[in-house]
Structures are given as C-alpha cells and as structure tokens.
Design an enzyme around this catalytic site. Structure first.
Site, PDB file in Angstrom:
ATOM      1  N   ARG A 110       1.176   1.792  -6.070  1.00 35.44           N
ATOM      2  CA  ARG A 110       1.418   0.751  -5.046  1.00 35.44           C
ATOM      3  C   ARG A 110      -0.101   0.082  -4.600  1.00 35.44           C
ATOM      4  O   ARG A 110       0.216  -0.914  -3.945  1.00 35.44           O
ATOM      5  CB  ARG A 110       2.113   1.486  -3.952  1.00 35.44           C
ATOM      6  CG  ARG A 110       3.303   2.227  -3.958  1.00 35.44           C
ATOM      7  CD  ARG A 110       3.926   2.883  -2.604  1.00 35.44           C
ATOM      8  NE  ARG A 110       3.976   1.733  -1.609  1.00 35.44           N
ATOM      9  CZ  ARG A 110       5.404   1.143  -1.869  1.00 35.44           C
ATOM     10  NH1 ARG A 110       6.535   1.626  -2.536  1.00 35.44           N
ATOM     11  NH2 ARG A 110       5.544   0.142  -0.629  1.00 35.44           N
ATOM     12  N   HIS A 123       6.200 -31.881 -27.055  1.00 38.01           N
ATOM     13  CA  HIS A 123       6.083 -32.556 -26.084  1.00 38.01           C
ATOM     14  C   HIS A 123       4.775 -32.515 -25.538  1.00 38.01           C
ATOM     15  O   HIS A 123       4.349 -32.718 -24.210  1.00 38.01           O
ATOM     16  CB  HIS A 123       7.268 -32.523 -25.311  1.00 38.01           C
ATOM     17  CG  HIS A 123       8.522 -32.819 -25.911  1.00 38.01           C
ATOM     18  ND1 HIS A 123       8.886 -34.417 -25.984  1.00 38.01           N
ATOM     19  CD2 HIS A 123       9.498 -32.277 -26.292  1.00 38.01           C
ATOM     20  CE1 HIS A 123      10.012 -34.200 -26.637  1.00 38.01           C
ATOM     21  NE2 HIS A 123      10.483 -33.093 -26.704  1.00 38.01           N
ATOM     22  N   CYS A 136       0.829  -1.186   0.196  1.00 36.47           N
ATOM     23  CA  CYS A 136       0.044   0.077  -0.095  1.00 36.47           C
ATOM     24  C   CYS A 136       0.915   1.087  -0.051  1.00 36.47           C
ATOM     25  O   CYS A 136       2.091   1.171   0.205  1.00 36.47           O
ATOM     26  CB  CYS A 136      -0.883  -0.107   1.329  1.00 36.47           C
ATOM     27  SG  CYS A 136      -1.712  -1.490   1.453  1.00 36.47           S
ATOM     28  N   LYS A 195       4.458  -9.335 -20.405  1.00 31.05           N
ATOM     29  CA  LYS A 195       3.854  -7.982 -20.557  1.00 31.05           C
ATOM     30  C   LYS A 195       2.387  -7.911 -21.113  1.00 31.05           C
ATOM     31  O   LYS A 195       1.489  -7.275 -20.681  1.00 31.05           O
ATOM     32  CB  LYS A 195       4.427  -7.395 -21.875  1.00 31.05           C
ATOM     33  CG  LYS A 195       5.939  -6.947 -21.166  1.00 31.05           C
ATOM     34  CD  LYS A 195       6.079  -5.764 -20.359  1.00 31.05           C
ATOM     35  CE  LYS A 195       5.958  -6.139 -18.908  1.00 31.05           C
ATOM     36  NZ  LYS A 195       7.225  -6.538 -18.181  1.00 31.05           N
ATOM     37  N   GLU A 236      -0.244  -9.137 -18.575  1.00 24.52           N
ATOM     38  CA  GLU A 236      -0.433  -8.263 -17.423  1.00 24.52           C
ATOM     39  C   GLU A 236      -1.138  -6.741 -17.712  1.00 24.52           C
ATOM     40  O   GLU A 236      -1.851  -6.077 -17.154  1.00 24.52           O
ATOM     41  CB  GLU A 236       0.744  -7.617 -16.463  1.00 24.52           C
ATOM     42  CG  GLU A 236       1.923  -7.223 -17.144  1.00 24.52           C
ATOM     43  CD  GLU A 236       2.943  -6.722 -16.178  1.00 24.52           C
ATOM     44  OE1 GLU A 236       4.219  -6.745 -16.859  1.00 24.52           O
ATOM     45  OE2 GLU A 236       2.783  -6.550 -14.853  1.00 24.52           O
ATOM     46  N   TRP A 282      -3.862  -1.756  -1.338  1.00 22.95           N
ATOM     47  CA  TRP A 282      -3.824  -3.335  -2.231  1.00 22.95           C
ATOM     48  C   TRP A 282      -4.314  -4.167  -1.186  1.00 22.95           C
ATOM     49  O   TRP A 282      -3.339  -4.477  -0.326  1.00 22.95           O
ATOM     50  CB  TRP A 282      -2.723  -3.171  -2.963  1.00 22.95           C
ATOM     51  CG  TRP A 282      -2.562  -4.181  -3.882  1.00 22.95           C
ATOM     52  CD1 TRP A 282      -2.990  -4.162  -5.244  1.00 22.95           C
ATOM     53  CD2 TRP A 282      -1.975  -5.637  -3.549  1.00 22.95           C
ATOM     54  NE1 TRP A 282      -2.587  -5.525  -5.895  1.00 22.95           N
ATOM     55  CE2 TRP A 282      -2.275  -6.436  -4.910  1.00 22.95           C
ATOM     56  CE3 TRP A 282      -1.329  -6.297  -2.595  1.00 22.95           C
ATOM     57  CZ2 TRP A 282      -1.584  -7.592  -5.014  1.00 22.95           C
ATOM     58  CZ3 TRP A 282      -0.903  -7.372  -2.714  1.00 22.95           C
ATOM     59  CH2 TRP A 282      -1.043  -7.982  -4.171  1.00 22.95           C
ATOM     60  N   ASN A 321       1.263  -0.062   6.039  1.00 24.74           N
ATOM     61  CA  ASN A 321       1.752  -0.830   4.717  1.00 24.74           C
ATOM     62  C   ASN A 321       2.735  -2.059   5.333  1.00 24.74           C
ATOM     63  O   ASN A 321       3.554  -1.704   6.069  1.00 24.74           O
ATOM     64  CB  ASN A 321       2.577   0.069   3.834  1.00 24.74           C
ATOM     65  CG  ASN A 321       3.174  -0.725   2.648  1.00 24.74           C
ATOM     66  OD1 ASN A 321       2.510  -1.722   2.359  1.00 24.74           O
ATOM     67  ND2 ASN A 321       4.324  -0.351   2.056  1.00 24.74           N
ATOM     68  N   GLY A 322       2.031  -3.274   5.053  1.00 25.63           N
ATOM     69  CA  GLY A 322       2.799  -4.424   5.365  1.00 25.63           C
ATOM     70  C   GLY A 322       1.774  -5.359   5.827  1.00 25.63           C
ATOM     71  O   GLY A 322       0.639  -5.393   5.475  1.00 25.63           O
ATOM     72  N   GLU A 380       9.282 -13.062 -21.299  1.00 22.69           N
ATOM     73  CA  GLU A 380       8.769 -11.713 -20.938  1.00 22.69           C
ATOM     74  C   GLU A 380       7.787 -10.595 -21.526  1.00 22.69           C
ATOM     75  O   GLU A 380       7.120 -10.059 -21.081  1.00 22.69           O
ATOM     76  CB  GLU A 380      10.379 -10.755 -21.076  1.00 22.69           C
ATOM     77  CG  GLU A 380      10.403  -9.040 -20.584  1.00 22.69           C
ATOM     78  CD  GLU A 380       9.514  -8.923 -19.166  1.00 22.69           C
ATOM     79  OE1 GLU A 380       9.542  -9.830 -18.371  1.00 22.69           O
ATOM     80  OE2 GLU A 380       9.480  -7.656 -19.038  1.00 22.69           O
ATOM     81  N   LYS A 430       2.741  -1.972  -8.416  1.00 24.14           N
ATOM     82  CA  LYS A 430       4.073  -2.118  -8.868  1.00 24.14           C
ATOM     83  C   LYS A 430       4.876  -2.587  -7.728  1.00 24.14           C
ATOM     84  O   LYS A 430       6.150  -3.344  -8.391  1.00 24.14           O
ATOM     85  CB  LYS A 430       4.665  -0.420  -8.788  1.00 24.14           C
ATOM     86  CG  LYS A 430       5.931  -0.093  -9.343  1.00 24.14           C
ATOM     87  CD  LYS A 430       6.176  -0.612 -10.708  1.00 24.14           C
ATOM     88  CE  LYS A 430       7.257  -0.119 -11.365  1.00 24.14           C
ATOM     89  NZ  LYS A 430       7.464  -0.859 -12.550  1.00 24.14           N
TER      90      LYS A 430
HETATM   91  C1  AGP Z   1       6.468  -6.843 -14.430  1.00 26.61           C
HETATM   92  O1  AGP Z   1       5.964  -6.028 -15.315  1.00 26.61           O
HETATM   93  C2  AGP Z   1       6.013  -6.576 -13.043  1.00 26.61           C
HETATM   94  N1  AGP Z   1       5.821  -5.317 -12.621  1.00 26.61           N
HETATM   95  C3  AGP Z   1       6.477  -7.770 -11.970  1.00 26.61           C
HETATM   96  O2  AGP Z   1       6.767  -8.789 -12.461  1.00 26.61           O
HETATM   97  C4  AGP Z   1       7.930  -7.090 -11.269  1.00 26.61           C
HETATM   98  O3  AGP Z   1       8.997  -7.327 -12.216  1.00 26.61           O
HETATM   99  C5  AGP Z   1       8.307  -8.041  -9.958  1.00 26.61           C
HETATM  100  O4  AGP Z   1       7.077  -7.740  -9.125  1.00 26.61           O
HETATM  101  C6  AGP Z   1       9.600  -7.806  -9.399  1.00 26.61           C
HETATM  102  O5  AGP Z   1       9.738  -6.515  -8.933  1.00 26.61           O
HETATM  103  P1  AGP Z   1      10.988  -5.992  -8.353  1.00 26.61           P
HETATM  104  O6  AGP Z   1      11.777  -5.713  -9.681  1.00 26.61           O
HETATM  105  O7  AGP Z   1      10.545  -4.431  -7.993  1.00 26.61           O
HETATM  106  O8  AGP Z   1      11.462  -6.526  -7.481  1.00 26.61           O
END
Ligand code: AGP
Length: 609
Positions: A27, A505, A2, A486, A489, A74, A100-101, A482, A604
């Site tokens: 966040r 396979h 959060c 993208k 998400e 969040w 937050n936590g 990767e 994020k």
């Molecule tokens: C990818 O687009 C994501 N936002 C997510 O996978 C991210 O890379 C992951 O949560 C790791 O975050 P960090 O690099 O801040 O540790």
C-alpha cells in the site's frame, strides 16, 4: 494510500504490528513508523524507506509495550522523510496518530491550530489530527477524537494511542478501509484482512463513520457521531498461503501462473454443465435489466483496460451504447446519466478513490450501479447497488495480472447474461460461447507451459531497447495498452500502445531500428489490415515481435520474433493474448534487476485522488 495496523493484547506489541505491516507494504513503502504505550507514556519510532529500516530501530529501542500502532506511508502531502513519516505526535507528545486518507481542509485547520499556539513539525495533512485531538482533550480521549473528527473534511482511517488513555487504542474510519480483528484476548486493527490472517480470522468490517475502542478487555464499537452501533463478525475463510509467494521469486510471476485457476474460480457456479449461465447473484431482474438503455463501464488503470474489452464485447452483442470511461475523468465531465443507466464499476481493490467517487456520483444522479470487484467487503463492493465478485483471490504484486484476467471473464459473463435477457444472442450462441470460455484455463496453462522459456529468451534479447510500441486493432489494441502498462510499471521501459490504423497519422515518425514493436494479431477480421500496418513498420526498420495465433503463417512472414498463443473465438482472445505480454514485462524487469512486486512511485491501492 498508506497502511495502518494496531494491536492490544498480552504479547509485546511491536513485533506484531510490524509483522502485520509487512503484509501491507504494497500500500506504500516510502517510510514507516510505530507508536506504543510504555509505562503510561507514548513512544514513537519512525524511519524513511522500507519497513526493514524501521525494524532495526525498533529492535534497538527494545520497547516493552502491549499496546501499539504502526504505519507504512505512500507520500501525498510532504516528501518521504522521517519527520513526515507517521505516527504524528501532538505538541506535548501525549497523543500519536497514524492515518490513511487525505484531510482536505488541513491547510485551514493548520492555520487555526497554529493561531491557537500549536507547533507543527511535518508537512503532512495528518499532523493536524494529532493537534486537533490535543485541542479538544478535556480529560476524555474518545470525546476529543469525536470532536476533532467533526472538523475534518476528507477521508481517514486512523488509529490513535495516547498517555491520556493508556488502556488501549482508538480507531475510526471514513472513506478509507479499516478492519478490526478479534483474537483470544487480543485485538487488532489493519487496513485490510490479509495483514491480520496469521493472528485471527474473526473481523469486523468497519463502515464509514464507525469508531472502535480496543482494550485488553475487548472491542467496543460505536459511531464517530456518538451513537451506538452493532456489527456482526465476519469469518474469513480464505487461506493465508493464498497470499504468500508459494515458491516463486515474486508475487507477480506466482499470480501470472495462478491465472488458469482464477479463471475457473470466476466461472464457478456461473456457467452450468449444460452450457448455460447463472448470474442470479447480482440481484437484477430481467425487467430491471431490460429498462437500461445506456451502459458505462468506469475504472482506472488495468481495470479500465478490462472495461474497454467489456465495452467492445457488450456493444457488439447487446446493440446498445456502452462506454468505457476512466474514473478520474468521469465525474468531472458531467456524463449523461439517468435512471435508465447502468454504471458498472470495475476494481480489484474496491478502494480506488476515483472509481469510488464515480460510483457515488452515478448513484446520486439516479443510475443503478454494479461493481465488478475482487476484494470482498471493500468500500466499492459495499456501496454499489449490485456486486459481481471476480474471485481472483488476494493480488499482492502492484502490477495487476490475475485480477485483470478475472475482470475480463466477469465482464464477458455479464455481457452474455445481458444478451440472454435482451435476446440479442440465441441460446445456441450463448452455449457456444460458454463452451469456448470453458476451454480458456487449459489454454492459458498450455501457453505458459509451452512458451515461458521462449519468452524469457526474447525478454533477455529485447529488454535493453529504449522504447516499446504495442500495435493492435480492436480488442488487440486494448491488449496492447495493458501490455504497455505492465512494461512501464515494472521494467521502467518507455512503452506506448497505438491503434495500428493510427500509426501513419503521426507515431510512424518515431519508428527506427531502436524501437521494439510488439504486434498483437488475434482478431481474424482485422488480420489483413494489421499485416499492412506491420509492413509499414518493417519498411522503417522497426523490429517486430509478433503475438499471434498458433499456425498463423501470414503473421509469421512479417515477424522478427514470434510468440504464439492457442486459438479460441475472437471475443475471448484478449484473455490469452495478455499472458505473453505479462510474462514479457516480468522477465524484462527481472533481467534489468527491477524490484517488480513494489515498483517505484506506485502503490497497489490508490485510495487518494
Ligand atoms: C495496474 O497494474 C495497476 N496496479 C493499476 O493500474 C490498477 O489497475 C488501478 O490502480 C486500479 O486499481 P483497482 O483495480 O484496485 O481499482
């Protein structure tokens, strides 16, 4: 996961804490709330949904207060709802807490507090904090907070306002980020620095176990355990405009376009004009580096993909075992670690809970740790034995783009540095690689300028396919992973990456004309094998979107759609090959009307397990 903010000063607090909060929305954004001291009493306003919903309630309430806190949530414990939104008050509504936590022992604490007569309203873990502080309140709020926090297991960054202490705000942290800002007669707190930048550039980076009391007279720092502490002020010298959209529709596309610059920034000072490397900043001597006989690269999500490319690169050039591991798995599997192990953790935020836990575990087991991290002063950066910053600048879009590419560059630099010390690559070989790396920013620029319009067209035509597969071999497979992440998400399209050789396979059974198959073909020694796999897909009517080097006629012969990228040595192709896949995901999401910078269900910075 959060965001929290706080303000004490001469101005009305709520417009300021809300403005700060908007910069933390990445966040978490399922509900939000504020609390302020008005006429010696606590006022709480909260709402479900984004901060703009809260803003209209705050406008209507017209609270006249100069001491306030805020929170964007969040959800972890309890669904998104107004009652579960922070701030959480105690029974008498004399104390309000944002957090937050995760309070890991909240169930036991809740049961005990209920048996003591406390009445709970929400399903959250955070609410126990308000009741704990109420329980220990014997005339001194600071003492009550200290006593309460002693009972807590887990992580927290908290800010508290109370009618028992109408002069200010008390904040504390353990395992969750928190900074305190110092302005001209006004004082702030927030989960991260960008939230504070319009107001001040002078900040204290609180350490675990720190507490701060913010009043109109200033900031008093101390420890939760009651001992004294002194911290020096950190002057933030990066610009807020770097954290704003700069004319683009979304942060994501802005951040994609920033990549040539960020690659240059990551290399700056680390490669010399005479094509040598300088990584003395990590503070590991040749003697120390030579002792390591095992390497782990530990990370989550996109950073893990960067770690996989790093693994391929380092293993090939160092001839020692290098394993890429997921942070969320690593600490639970009892990995083989000793004092000859180097654990490299990769993280944009430097706050990812699983990566941080893997780092702590590794240190405890005797490994040396090195963080490849973007956010300066983040917990991972501070706790690792050694740090290599990626210098991507603030990345705001939840989907990581520029942070990924800079992680790749940092890992290549590290790999080359290690190979120099271990003498597994010669000086001319390193010089050749450094020269190739130097060409990357221009090649990324050239690719975006030449292909972006073409990719927009392809995205429009393909975005309504229900599924995308990404195929590749070696490093191209990782690029596919990767690219698939993208698309999942931000465009909410089902996407999966397969090692092309694994297709027959099992996954081949899924190929129909409905499936768009993005084939990444940049690794020259694997080209023929990859072409055979693509033919297997074509024979089942799979639609081929080829991502290959400019001038690759073999690839062109099997493509339905084609995106070309400039050539560079195989090892660095992942830097170029990911760019069109980022653009494809962005323009597909845009065409489909998705929210892009803040995708549903994601945040994020994943600071909970
Ligand atoms: C990818 O687009 C994501 N936002 C997510 O996978 C991210 O890379 C992951 O949560 C790791 O975050 P960090 O690099 O801040 O540790």
């Amino acid at each position: 996961m959060c965001g929290i903010t706080a303000y004490v000063g001469p101005r009305l607090c709520l417009p300021i804490v809300l403005d700060e909060l908007k910069r933390l929305e990445y966040r978490g954004y399922d509900s939000a709330g504020v609390a302020a001291i008005e006429d010696g009493r606590v006022r709480v306003i909260k709402s479900v949904g984004k901060i703009k919903n809260l803003e209209s309630l705050v406008d209507e309430a017209n609270v006249q207060s100069t001491i306030g806190i805020s929170h964007t949530r969040w959800a972890t414990h309890g669904r998104p709802s107004t009652v579960n939104a922070h701030p959480h008050p105690d029974c008498k509504e004399e104390i309000a807490v944002v957090h937050n936590g995760i309070i890991e022992n909240y169930m036991a604490l809740k049961e005990w507090l209920i048996s003591e007569g406390h009445r709970f309203r929400s399903e959250t873990d955070t609410e126990v904090l308000a009741h704990l502080f109420e329980h220990f309140m014997k005339g001194n709020l600071e003492e009550a907070i200290r006593e309460g926090l002693k009972k807590v297991h887990g992580s927290y960054a908290v800010a508290v306002v109370s009618s028992h202490f109408p002069e200010g705000i008390i904040v504390a942290r353990k395992d969750s980020p928190l900074v305190v800002g110092v302005g001209e007669g006004e004082f702030y707190a927030a989960s991260d620095i960008p939230a504070l930048l319009p107001y001040t550039r002078e900040v204290y980076l609180l350490e675990d176990g720190d507490m701060a009391v913010l009043t109109h007279d200033g900031v008093r720092l101390g420890r939760v355990n009651g001992s004294k502490v002194e911290r020096s002020i950190y002057h933030v010298d990066w610009d807020l405009s770097a954290a704003e959209k700069g004319g683009y529709d979304h942060f994501m596309i802005k951040e994609i376009h920033e990549q040539p610059r960020t690659i240059r920034d990551t290399m700056r000072g680390r490669v010399t004009d005479d094509s040598k490397l300088n990584l003395s900043e990590i503070g590991l001597s040749a003697e120390q580096l030579n002792r390591f006989n095992r390497f782990y690269i530990v990370a989550c999500g996109t950073a893990y993909h960067a770690g996989m490319v790093g693994k391929y690169f380092m293993e090939k050039h160092l001839r020692v075992p290098v394993e890429a591991a997921l942070g969320s798995e690593f600490r639970y599997r009892d990995p083989i670690i000793d004092d000859k192990t180097l654990v490299i953790v990769v993280s944009q935020s430097g706050e990812t809970a699983d990566t941080l836990a893997a780092l702590r575990d590794s240190k405890q087991k005797g490994a040396t740790t090195l963080a490849v991290v973007n956010v300066v002063g983040s917990t991972i950066a501070r706790e690792a034995d050694h740090v290599l910053y990626t210098w991507a600048g603030p990345e705001i879009c939840v989907a990581s783009t520029k942070a990924y590419v800079t992680q790749l560059i940092a890992l290549y630099l590290l790999g080359m540095h290690l190979a120099t010390i271990k003498r597994t690559l010669s000086e001319p070989q390193i010089a050749e690689m450094v020269n190739a790396m130097r060409e990357l920013p221009e090649k990324v620029e050239q690719h975006i300028a030449g292909q972006e319009e073409h990719i927009i067209e392809i995205a429009r035509e393909l975005c309504r396919h229900p599924a995308f597969f990404y195929l590749g071999r070696g490093m191209d497979w990782v690029t596919g992973m990767e690219g698939a992440l993208k698309l999942k998400e931000i465009a909410y399209i089902y996407a999966e990456a397969f090692a092309a050789g694994e297709l027959k396979h099992g996954p081949l059974a899924l190929i129909t004309g409905e499936v768009a198959v993005a084939c990444v073909l940049t690794q020259s020694d694997l080209s023929d094998k990859m072409i055979s796999n693509i033919k297997e897909v074509k024979a089942r009517e799979g639609l081929i979107l080829m991502v290959c080097r400019e001038g690759d006629q073999n690839a062109a012969s099997v493509a339905d759609y084609m995106i070309t990228i400039p050539s560079v040595t195989d090892a660095f192709m992942p830097v170029l090959a990911i760019i069109p896949l980022q653009l494809l995901a962005y323009y597909a999401a845009k065409e489909l009307g998705c929210e892009i910078d803040q995708p549903r269900n994601l945040a994020k910075s994943v600071t909970v397990e």
